[in-house]
Scaffold this motif. Structure first.
Motif, short mmCIF file in Angstrom:
data_model
loop_
_atom_site.label_atom_id
_atom_site.label_comp_id
_atom_site.label_asym_id
_atom_site.label_seq_id
_atom_site.Cartn_x
_atom_site.Cartn_y
_atom_site.Cartn_z
N THR A 205 2.03 -9.79 -2.41
CA THR A 205 3.34 -9.69 -1.75
C THR A 205 4.23 -8.68 -2.48
OG1 THR A 205 3.22 -11.95 -0.93
CG2 THR A 205 5.41 -10.97 -1.10
N GLY A 206 4.27 -8.76 -3.81
CA GLY A 206 5.07 -7.81 -4.57
C GLY A 206 4.56 -6.39 -4.43
N PHE A 207 3.25 -6.23 -4.41
CA PHE A 207 2.65 -4.89 -4.27
C PHE A 207 2.99 -4.30 -2.91
CE2 PHE A 207 -0.82 -1.94 -3.37
CZ PHE A 207 -0.90 -1.23 -4.55
N ARG A 208 2.80 -5.09 -1.86
CA ARG A 208 3.09 -4.59 -0.50
C ARG A 208 4.55 -4.15 -0.38
NH1 ARG A 208 0.93 -9.73 2.41
NH2 ARG A 208 -1.26 -9.30 2.82
N ALA A 209 5.46 -4.99 -0.87
CA ALA A 209 6.88 -4.71 -0.69
C ALA A 209 7.27 -3.37 -1.32
CB ALA A 209 7.71 -5.85 -1.30
N VAL A 210 6.80 -3.13 -2.53
CA VAL A 210 7.18 -1.89 -3.21
C VAL A 210 6.47 -0.68 -2.60
CG1 VAL A 210 7.08 -0.66 -5.42
CG2 VAL A 210 7.81 -3.05 -5.35
N MET A 211 5.20 -0.82 -2.25
CA MET A 211 4.50 0.31 -1.64
C MET A 211 5.12 0.69 -0.30
SD MET A 211 2.14 1.51 -3.62
CE MET A 211 1.17 2.50 -2.49
N ARG A 212 5.48 -0.30 0.49
CA ARG A 212 6.07 0.00 1.80
C ARG A 212 7.46 0.62 1.65
NH1 ARG A 212 3.89 -5.58 4.64
NH2 ARG A 212 1.77 -4.80 5.08
N ALA A 213 8.18 0.24 0.61
CA ALA A 213 9.50 0.81 0.39
C ALA A 213 9.43 2.22 -0.17
CB ALA A 213 10.30 -0.09 -0.56
N ARG A 214 8.48 2.46 -1.07
CA ARG A 214 8.41 3.74 -1.77
C ARG A 214 7.45 4.75 -1.12
NH1 ARG A 214 10.46 3.77 -6.98
NH2 ARG A 214 9.00 5.42 -7.56
N GLN A 215 6.37 4.25 -0.51
CA GLN A 215 5.39 5.13 0.11
C GLN A 215 4.92 4.52 1.44
OE1 GLN A 215 2.28 6.20 -2.71
NE2 GLN A 215 3.68 7.58 -3.75
N PRO A 216 5.81 4.47 2.41
CA PRO A 216 5.52 3.74 3.65
C PRO A 216 4.36 4.31 4.46
CG PRO A 216 7.54 5.01 3.86
CD PRO A 216 7.17 5.07 2.42
#
Length: 340
Positions: A205-216
């Protein structure tokens, strides 16, 4: 300044007069701050000494129950045995119940057997499923406190959780992966041992959230079910690579990293970034060989010390305290590996 000690005892410990201690304890004027600190320090010293007296001669039998690959349970055993001397003057004896695979019902049988036989406490790494939650309740009813290790069972009656903030760990992995990939194209493979462990879901969950925010625009390809074992992990990763030729990086949440790298090599594919968890023997070797980019590590000795302290507090052998603080997340690269 609550305390259970007579003024005379505090004065003797601090080397001050009883009148001075009385003024400090009652908040009267005319006392230097340095004197007040000496009184507070004397009370803290007395409290520690009282704790030591309570612990002398106490033996705690603790059961360590873990559903995990052998490389992880070996690290748990070594960490606990290294930490035992620091728990003196109490004596902690441990029984280990480790399993790599198998149905949940077998794990539940182990927990129920401990409830019948008795124990001062259980330190538990287990999947977050209703059957395990119910078994924890039966242990609690039998007077056996349970502390969850590395992965939590928040809906259970466990008394504490010892481990890292797993969502923050996943976010850290995403930040590192994104930084190292930069503007290069490529998708990221995320690998879970199963879908039942709370820590792995929180990391994802933490990985998805940051990847989608920074490299969608970067694709995330998810695999699960390898149980962290090389034999099953290889087939899952190879199948994912064959389906998606754009996979260029890996965030390994559940282990089996040797098999993951072998799948890349057998297909002639490059793994540009590989972030994993835990400095077990396999990951230490792979990191030293520069085949992993980084390992997110935490101090298992700290976790097990906190777990044992939680058990001791439940039995009144240590003074009450708040919940254990999460372990620090360490980013280990080939250039800052700890000594052997």
């Amino acid at each position: 300044m609550g305390h259970p000690f007579p003024i005379r005892e505090i004065a003797r410990q601090a080397g001050l007069s009883e009148a001075t201690v009385d003024r400090v304890l009652n908040g009267r004027s005319g006392v230097r701050e340095s004197t007040a600190r000496e009184v507070r320090r004397a009370i803290a010293d007395l409290d520690r000494q009282r704790t030591q007296v309570r612990l002398v001669g106490r033996t705690f039998m603790v059961d360590i129950v873990a559903h995990a690959p052998g490389r992880f349970t070996a690290a748990v055993r070594a960490a606990l045995e290294a930490e035992l001397p620091a728990l003196h003057p109490a004596v902690v004896r441990s029984r280990f119940h480790f399993r790599e695979t198998g149905p949940v019902r077998d794990l539940v049988r182990v927990l129920d057997r401990i409830a019948r036989r008795g124990s001062q406490g259980v330190i538990l790494k287990a999947p977050d499923v209703p059957e395990v939650t119910a078994a924890v309740a039966r242990l609690t009813d039998a007077g056996v406190p349970v502390v969850t290790l590395v992965t939590d069972l928040p809906a259970s009656r466990r008394i504490a959780y010892a481990g890292i903030d797993n969502r923050a760990a996943g976010a850290t992995a995403a930040y590192l992966t994104g930084q190292w990939l930069g503007d290069r194209p490529g998708n990221v493979l995320t690998s879970l041992s199963s879908g039942s462990f709370r820590n792995e879901e929180e990391r994802l969950t933490g990985f998805r959230a940051v990847m989608r925010a920074r490299q969608p625009r970067r694709g995330l390809v998810e695999t699960a079910g390898g149980e962290g074992l090389d034999a099953t992990q290889y087939d899952l990763v190879r199948a994912a690579l064959e389906r998606d030729p754009e996979i260029r990086a890996v965030y390994s949440i559940g282990g089996g990293n040797q098999a993951t790298l072998r799948a890349f090599a057998d297909l002639g594919r490059e793994c540009a970034v590989f972030v994993a968890h835990d400095l077990d023997q396999d990951n230490t070797r792979l990191l030293r060989e520069h085949r992993l980019s980084a390992v997110l590590h935490h101090d298992l000795r700290h976790d097990l010390r906190e777990a044992c302290h939680a058990v001791m507090r439940r039995h009144g052998a240590l003074p009450p305290a708040g919940p254990p603080q999460p372990s620090a997340i360490q980013v280990v690269t080939p250039y800052n590996l700890p000594s052997e």
